[in-house]
Design an enzyme around this catalytic site. Structure first.
Site: not given
Length: 762
Positions: A166, A195, A272, A326-327, A393, A418-419, A468, A470
């Site tokens: 990101r 990603d 992704h 994932d996803e 996760w 998740y930091f 992450w 974002e």
């Protein structure tokens, strides 16, 4: 039997040894050693102290680190020798069969002895020694209490993931992240290099991946993932990005290796993958648009990924390769002729089974390269490859399923690891994503859920935090989100659960914060920032305001006149009782200086139990804010859509009448509205009216104004305030106009929502 001395017993030792001219300072070790015993007496390093170490390359590297530390902190320039003697710091590689990372540290009259079955163990012993000699504010002289430590990590996987897709992080910034991991005895650095919106690793076979895939067009009022489009670094329009050359990768991997940290690369597949597929669209499904999912029916896709992995494994010598997984949006597969043929040929019934086929095929190739596949827990869907390791996760359920089935697992649940999630509730916290993971929630994390069968618990390799990016663009922000939560995680993963002591950890954390300051690290004061609770005594109609912080550390000072607190301000020692509106400004202080964020709130008293609120349009039960009194309960919502204190209404206007129950002399009415275009359908109202009345029939308007439309994506709390000449009020009417449907430029379609919270009066 392990003896753990907490602060009070240790101070007694200091009293006993007070005849010494220089006394050792208690600072504690994080993560907490599993066996530690203090004895009477102390050893002082001096210019004659020698470092005794073997002459191997690794021994010399460890010596150089220790010499550099002592030179910088105590102006001691110690020589090294391979011959044993007293007044020495001995680094001894033993031939004992010990767990990976185990070490012993002894301080007695002869000096310091660090033993380890591996150089990694010696490295961890040095980290403990450095903590006994820091921070500078506490340790003025290199004097050490006699101590015996026998220590080894409870879990073999102690890691953190950094997302550089990101927002690209320069090479030196990545090294500084690795430094933070090393000081906490963490041993895994999961590097999210690939990603949907950025490809960050040089691949010679496919140069377009970094020529274009590493760069994206910057589009006004759009987040990077919105209408994502690759470009080139030297394009005419504004661009953003970056990538690591192979030489950069080798340098960072070697840097981590010197700190006994394995680097695990992540090459995302099958989803992704927008950046890669915009560069090489031939590996996308034969549908109208590039969806970001590799075509599972195209053999060329697998050749493409195998060629990439062949280059990746040459750069990363450690055993694991992360494939993401994932996803995965499977609609493109189900509408793709090639994928339909693949499903028929392989007798696959649905998209989940096709995903399993994809992952299993890639696992066979990764295994042929002497690497182990690890992926997010979605790789369980449709059937897990026999040798795959799962990183859980989405909570711990996937990890439990995988471990009970005999697969290795790394526990990495979003709650609490998740930091990128917020760690504090202050309105002044920097941007974050997702939920709320505070410091002590991280400290209490246990990687082994009780639902895992006793004979399968060895499959839990350990745990990992994920960061992450974002919302995170700089190293300064990365460090803020890591620290001190990584400190808490290090003890959760290193120290046996029955040897952890939360109160002792909090004492040690005080010194750890000074270590961060000495190193120039930016850490969060969220766990120290003031928080509040309000209670109401119906008998005497008095409110009571309690102040506290998560760690219950340090002084809280406050003012009630709107001024900024200082060390001269009133010290909070008991709940603040009030019968009329107060304007609180509270701040925590550490060593005479403000730390964390202030708490600035107006707490109203006009809404006792006699006040009632009538709604023209009912609030949505999913976003009730707590019910009919949510707007007058002295609980202020934060700038997060998932804060339970927001009250929401879809499509319709917000209109309430507040019956105060008796007359109030007022000159102010205010409340808050929320907007988050980037993540929700909640928008500010277009118009707000506030009116007051004595009889509930004839109203006088004290505020009537349009609200400017704001298109920015970041969350907004809009404070609406009406100031007017002091007068008697029985009723307050507030109306906010909902725009009804979302505008064309919005990311979403459908009904607009209004979120509001906390009416204040004075």
């Amino acid at each position: 039997m392990m003896k753990v001395f907490k602060l009070l017993p240790f101070l007694l030792i200091l009293i006993i040894t007070s005849c010494k001219k220089k006394e050792p300072i208690f600072t504690g070790i994080i993560p907490q050693p599993n066996e530690i015993t203090y004895q009477k007496g102390s050893f002082e390093m001096n210019k004659s102290t020698i470092i005794v170490v073997d002459s191997t390359f690794e021994g010399k590297k460890l010596t150089a680190e220790l010499q550099s530390f002592l030179r910088a902190n105590f102006n001691l320039d110690l020589k090294a020798t391979s011959e044993n003697q007293d007044n020495a710091i001995q680094l001894i590689l033993s031939d004992e069969d010990e767990p990976e990372g185990a070490y012993g540290l002894t301080i007695d009259k002869t000096g310091v002895t660090i033993k380890g079955g591996t150089y990694q163990g010696l490295f961890y012993g040095i980290q403990s020694l450095k903590q006994l000699l820091t921070p500078k504010s506490a340790v003025k002289e290199p004097v050490l209490n006699y101590v015996t430590i026998r220590d080894a990590p409870e879990f073999g996987w102690r890691g953190m993931m950094l997302d550089v897709s990101r927002h690209f992080m320069p090479k030196d910034a990545v090294k500084k992240v690795i430094d933070v991991l090393a000081m906490h005895k963490m041993n895994k650095f999961h590097w999210h290099l690939v990603d949907g919106i950025g490809w960050r690793i040089q691949i010679d076979a496919y140069p377009e991946l970094t020529k274009k895939g590493a760069w994206r067009k910057v589009k006004e009022n759009k987040k990077p993932w919105e209408d994502f489009e690759v470009t080139e670094e030297n394009a005419d329009e504004e661009v953003y990005g970056g990538y690591y050359t192979k030489e950069d990768i080798r340098e960072i991997v070697a840097y981590a290796k010197d700190r006994y940290i394995d680097v695990i690369p992540e090459i995302e597949m099958p989803g992704h993958s927008e950046a890669a597929l915009q560069c090489y669209p031939e590996f996308s499904c034969d549908t109208k648009d590039i969806t970001g999912v590799y075509c599972a029916g195209n053999d060329g896709t697998f050749q493409f990924l195998e060629n990439i992995i062949s280059e990746v494994v040459e750069l990363f010598p450690n055993e694991y390769l992360h494939i993401g997984g994932d996803e995965v949006g499977k609609d493109s597969w189900l509408n793709c002729d090639k994928c339909k043929i693949r499903m028929q040929e392989e007798n696959l019934q649905n998209g989940e089974e096709l995903q399993s086929y994809f992952v299993k095929r890639m696992e066979k190739f990764i295994h042929s390269k002497n690497r182990k596949l690890i992926g997010w827990d979605e790789i369980l869907e449709g059937g897990l490859p026999e040798r795959a390791t799962v990183m859980s996760w989405r909570g711990v359920v996937g990890g439990i399923e995988a471990a009970n089935a005999g697969h290795d697992v790394v526990m990495s649940p979003g709650d609490p690891l998740y930091f990128d999630h917020s760690q504090g509730k202050s309105e002044f916290e920097p941007p974050s994503w997702g939920g709320y993971n505070n410091l002590l929630k991280v400290y209490n994390f246990d990687p082994i859920p009780t639902a895992i069968e006793a004979d399968k618990r060895h499959h839990i390799l350990g745990g990992q935090a994920n960061l992450w990016t974002e919302q995170i663009e700089t190293l300064n922000h990365v460090q803020y989100m890591m620290l001190p939560r990584l400190t808490a995680l290090s003890e959760a993963l290193w120290t046996k659960s029955d040897h952890k002591e939360k109160e002792y950890f909090k004492e040690k954390l005080d010194f750890q914060l000074d270590r961060f300051q000495d190193l120039g690290y930016n850490f969060a004061g969220s766990a120290i920032s003031p928080n509040y609770e309000v209670s109401y005594n119906k008998g005497n109609k008095v409110f009571s305001l309690s102040l506290f912080n998560e760690l219950d550390l340090y002084d809280i000072r406050y003012t009630l006149d709107g001024s900024e607190p200082s060390m001269e301000s009133k010290l909070y020692s008991a709940p603040i009782e009030y019968a009329s509106t107060i304007e609180l400004n509270a701040q925590s202080f550490r060593n005479g200086k403000a730390i964390g964020f202030p708490l600035i709130k107006m707490f109203s008293t006009g809404f006792g139990d006699q006040a009632t609120i009538t709604y023209t349009n009912p609030y949505d039960e999913t976003y009730s804010g707590g019910g009919d009194r949510a707007l007058v309960n002295n609980k202020f919502a934060t700038a997060r859509g998932d804060d339970p204190n927001w009250q929401g209404i879809p499509k319709k206007d917000f209109e309430v009448v507040v019956d105060l129950g008796d007359a109030k002399e007022l000159s102010f009415v205010g409340l808050n509205y929320y907007q988050d275009i980037g993540a929700t359908s909640v928008m500010l109202p277009t118009h707000v009216t506030i009116s007051i009345s004595k009889d509930g029939h004839d109203y006088k308007t004290v505020l009537n104004g349009a609200i400017e439309t704001v298109e920015e994506r970041e969350p907004i709390i809009k404070k609406i305030e009406a100031n007017f000449a002091n007068q008697t009020v029985f009723y307050i009417k507030i109306t906010a106009k909902n725009r009804g449907t979302l505008p064309e430029w919005h990311l979403r379609k459908g009904d607009a929502w209004i979120f509001m919270d906390e009416i204040s009066i004075k």
